[in-house]
Design a protein around this motif. Structure first.
Motif, PDB file in Angstrom:
ATOM      1  N   THR A 182       0.810  -1.217   0.000  1.00 20.39           N
ATOM      2  CA  THR A 182       0.000   0.000   0.000  1.00 20.39           C
ATOM      3  C   THR A 182       0.843   1.266   0.000  1.00 20.39           C
ATOM      4  OG1 THR A 182      -1.835  -1.140   1.080  1.00 20.39           O
ATOM      5  CG2 THR A 182      -1.793   1.262   1.240  1.00 20.39           C
ATOM      6  N   PRO A 183       1.889   1.404   0.854  1.00 22.21           N
ATOM      7  CA  PRO A 183       2.708   2.621   0.792  1.00 22.21           C
ATOM      8  C   PRO A 183       3.375   2.823  -0.569  1.00 22.21           C
ATOM      9  CG  PRO A 183       3.132   1.430   2.830  1.00 22.21           C
ATOM     10  CD  PRO A 183       2.332   0.513   1.953  1.00 22.21           C
ATOM     11  N   ILE A 184       3.837   1.744  -1.189  1.00 24.61           N
ATOM     12  CA  ILE A 184       4.511   1.876  -2.475  1.00 24.61           C
ATOM     13  C   ILE A 184       3.501   2.240  -3.559  1.00 24.61           C
ATOM     14  CG2 ILE A 184       5.911   0.717  -4.206  1.00 24.61           C
ATOM     15  CD1 ILE A 184       7.280   1.379  -1.487  1.00 24.61           C
ATOM     16  N   PHE A 185       2.305   1.689  -3.483  1.00 21.92           N
ATOM     17  CA  PHE A 185       1.258   2.059  -4.445  1.00 21.92           C
ATOM     18  C   PHE A 185       0.937   3.547  -4.321  1.00 21.92           C
ATOM     19  CE2 PHE A 185      -3.276   2.605  -5.525  1.00 21.92           C
ATOM     20  CZ  PHE A 185      -3.224   2.211  -6.852  1.00 21.92           C
ATOM     21  N   LYS A 186       0.875   4.039  -3.087  1.00 23.66           N
ATOM     22  CA  LYS A 186       0.639   5.472  -2.883  1.00 23.66           C
ATOM     23  C   LYS A 186       1.802   6.292  -3.434  1.00 23.66           C
ATOM     24  CE  LYS A 186      -2.344   5.176   1.202  1.00 23.66           C
ATOM     25  NZ  LYS A 186      -2.488   5.530   2.634  1.00 23.66           N
ATOM     26  N   TYR A 187       3.014   5.763  -3.340  1.00 22.40           N
ATOM     27  CA  TYR A 187       4.166   6.468  -3.899  1.00 22.40           C
ATOM     28  C   TYR A 187       4.045   6.579  -5.412  1.00 22.40           C
ATOM     29  CZ  TYR A 187       8.956   7.511  -5.285  1.00 22.40           C
ATOM     30  OH  TYR A 187      10.065   8.079  -5.853  1.00 22.40           O
ATOM     31  N   TYR A 188       3.579   5.504  -6.063  1.00 21.44           N
ATOM     32  CA  TYR A 188       3.356   5.578  -7.503  1.00 21.44           C
ATOM     33  C   TYR A 188       2.356   6.688  -7.832  1.00 21.44           C
ATOM     34  CZ  TYR A 188       5.751   1.096  -8.277  1.00 21.44           C
ATOM     35  OH  TYR A 188       6.676   0.090  -8.356  1.00 21.44           O
ATOM     36  N   LEU A 189       1.276   6.743  -7.065  1.00 22.67           N
ATOM     37  CA  LEU A 189       0.274   7.783  -7.294  1.00 22.67           C
ATOM     38  C   LEU A 189       0.859   9.166  -7.056  1.00 22.67           C
ATOM     39  CD1 LEU A 189      -2.972   6.298  -5.660  1.00 22.67           C
ATOM     40  CD2 LEU A 189      -2.439   6.524  -8.097  1.00 22.67           C
TER      41      LEU A 189
END
Length: 410
Positions: free
Chosen positions: A13-20
């Motif tokens: 989840t944190p890495i997905f938010k980083y992509y966003l």
């Protein structure tokens, strides 16, 4: 038998938010019309040069303090500040109309960029370290750049159409995008390894720069990268358009050529992590950037080769960004990471200014395709520099472990 750790296909989840965050932190609608807006609002080219210089000055002044601030108040808050400043700067560009106001807008927008430079990499590396995945930094950062470049391509096309209505609308669209980036930054968790850094003092930051940045294993690579990035950014900023037209690309087809460059950069970013696993940093800086320099030198004899140089330069640039980020992060301790990375970003900026000035003056006296080939050929300098260092130190066989910094008095 040791089984190599696979890279998970589904990001946490944190890495997905980083992509966003990476996608929304830039916008890009304004990119095709920024100079056109300033001209439309009555600025001369001389005044435009001053506006651009104001942004460069703001970037240089803010880069080290931005890293210190991130180490002091946290990565997440600094990224929020970055997105907020970029949103405010884009809004100002969309509504103001005076020379002084545009200087303020440029300085504000560029300060936002400065507060993101180095800090986003520090957040990502520390977050991956929390998950025991710090060796995946090049992979994740490369995928983030891939996503950003795809979106930048789309928003640039949209911005061009918005500019036919009003140039200011393109900036307002960028402001809306970066405002979304602010909301995403607010949702990012603070890396666990960075939470203890809010007691970092100015004296600690100075000691960090001395300890980490001045080590030969970092200093030599950063100086080489400064030469490389300085040459490539000058090439991108000044000579792609005039040199391409000079060797036969119709002006009407430049948009397609830029789309090709963006696509190549996106694909290169996507595979940067896999390349980093197979090629050492010193090998990349010596052989690959050296090969790129040879292509540009060849363009002095066969001018059309400069088109191949532009395409290869875009790919090498994107991959080098990820490889360099992995290399430097692996050799910097958690405490004060953002300070050191921001110092590195500042060094890159210091190199880019004189190279851009010299490259621009060169174009006043020789054809653009020749000037572009000479500027591109400057990437041979870091190849020679890193090669001389390899001869002195066989550091490809050494693995320097990061050391944690202990603030004074502890």
């Amino acid at each position: 038998m040791n089984v190599p750790k696979s890279i998970p296909d589904i990001p946490s989840t944190p890495i997905f938010k980083y992509y966003l965050y990476s996608i929304f932190a830039w916008g890009g609608f304004h990119m095709p019309v920024d100079i056109l807006l300033l001209r439309d609002r009555g600025l001369s080219f001389g005044e435009i040069g001053i506006v651009v210089a104001a942004g460069t000055g703001a970037m240089l002044v803010a880069q080290i303090p931005s890293g210190y601030l991130a180490d002091r108040i946290g990565r997440r808050r600094t990224l929020m500040l970055s997105a907020g400043l970029m949103t405010l700067g884009a809004l100002l560009f969309g509504i103001v109309g005076t020379f002084a106001a545009f200087i303020a807008a440029q300085a504000t927008f560029t300060l936002g960029i400065a507060f993101k430079a180095g800090v986003s990499d520090a957040w990502l590396y520390d977050t991956l370290a929390d998950q025991g995945r710090e060796d995946e930094f090049a992979h994740v950062s490369g995928r983030a750049r891939f996503a950003l470049l795809v979106v930048l391509g789309l928003t640039s096309i949209a911005g061009g159409y918005l500019g036919t209505i009003d140039y200011g609308i393109a900036y307002l669209a960028t402001a809306l995008f970066t405002a979304c980036g602010l909301l995403i930054a607010f949702s990012l968790p603070e890396p666990g390894k960075a939470k203890e850094e809010d007691t970092l003092r100015v004296s600690d930051a100075i000691a960090l720069i001395r300890k980490d940045f001045l080590r030969p294993s970092i200093r030599q690579v950063v100086l080489s990268l400064g030469l490389f990035f300085g040459a490539i950014t000058a090439l991108n900023a000044i000579y792609i358009q005039p040199a391409s037209v000079a060797v036969g690309v119709p002006e009407a087809h430049l948009g397609w050529f830029f789309a090709l460059l963006t696509g190549v950069g996106a694909i290169a970013s996507y595979y940067a992590g896999a390349i980093e696993k197979r090629v050492s940093t010193e090998q990349w800086l010596f052989f690959v950037t050296g090969g790129l320099g040879v292509v540009f030198v060849t363009a002095l004899i066969v001018p059309v080769f400069i088109l191949a140089g532009f395409v290869l330069a875009r790919a090498v640039h994107r991959i080098t960004q990820s490889i360099a980020g992995q290399y430097i992060n692996d050799r910097v301790g958690t405490a004060g990471r953002a300070t050191v990375l921001s110092t590195v970003a500042m060094v890159y900026s210091v190199f880019s200014i004189p190279i851009r000035i010299g490259a621009g003056q060169m174009g006043n006296t020789i054809p653009p395709e020749t000037a572009g080939a000479l500027v591109g050929g400057l990437v041979l300098l870091p190849t020679l520099y890193i090669g001389s260092w390899i001869l002195k130190r066989r550091w490809s066989s050494q693995s320097e472990k990061p050391t944690e910094f202990v603030p004074e008095g502890e």
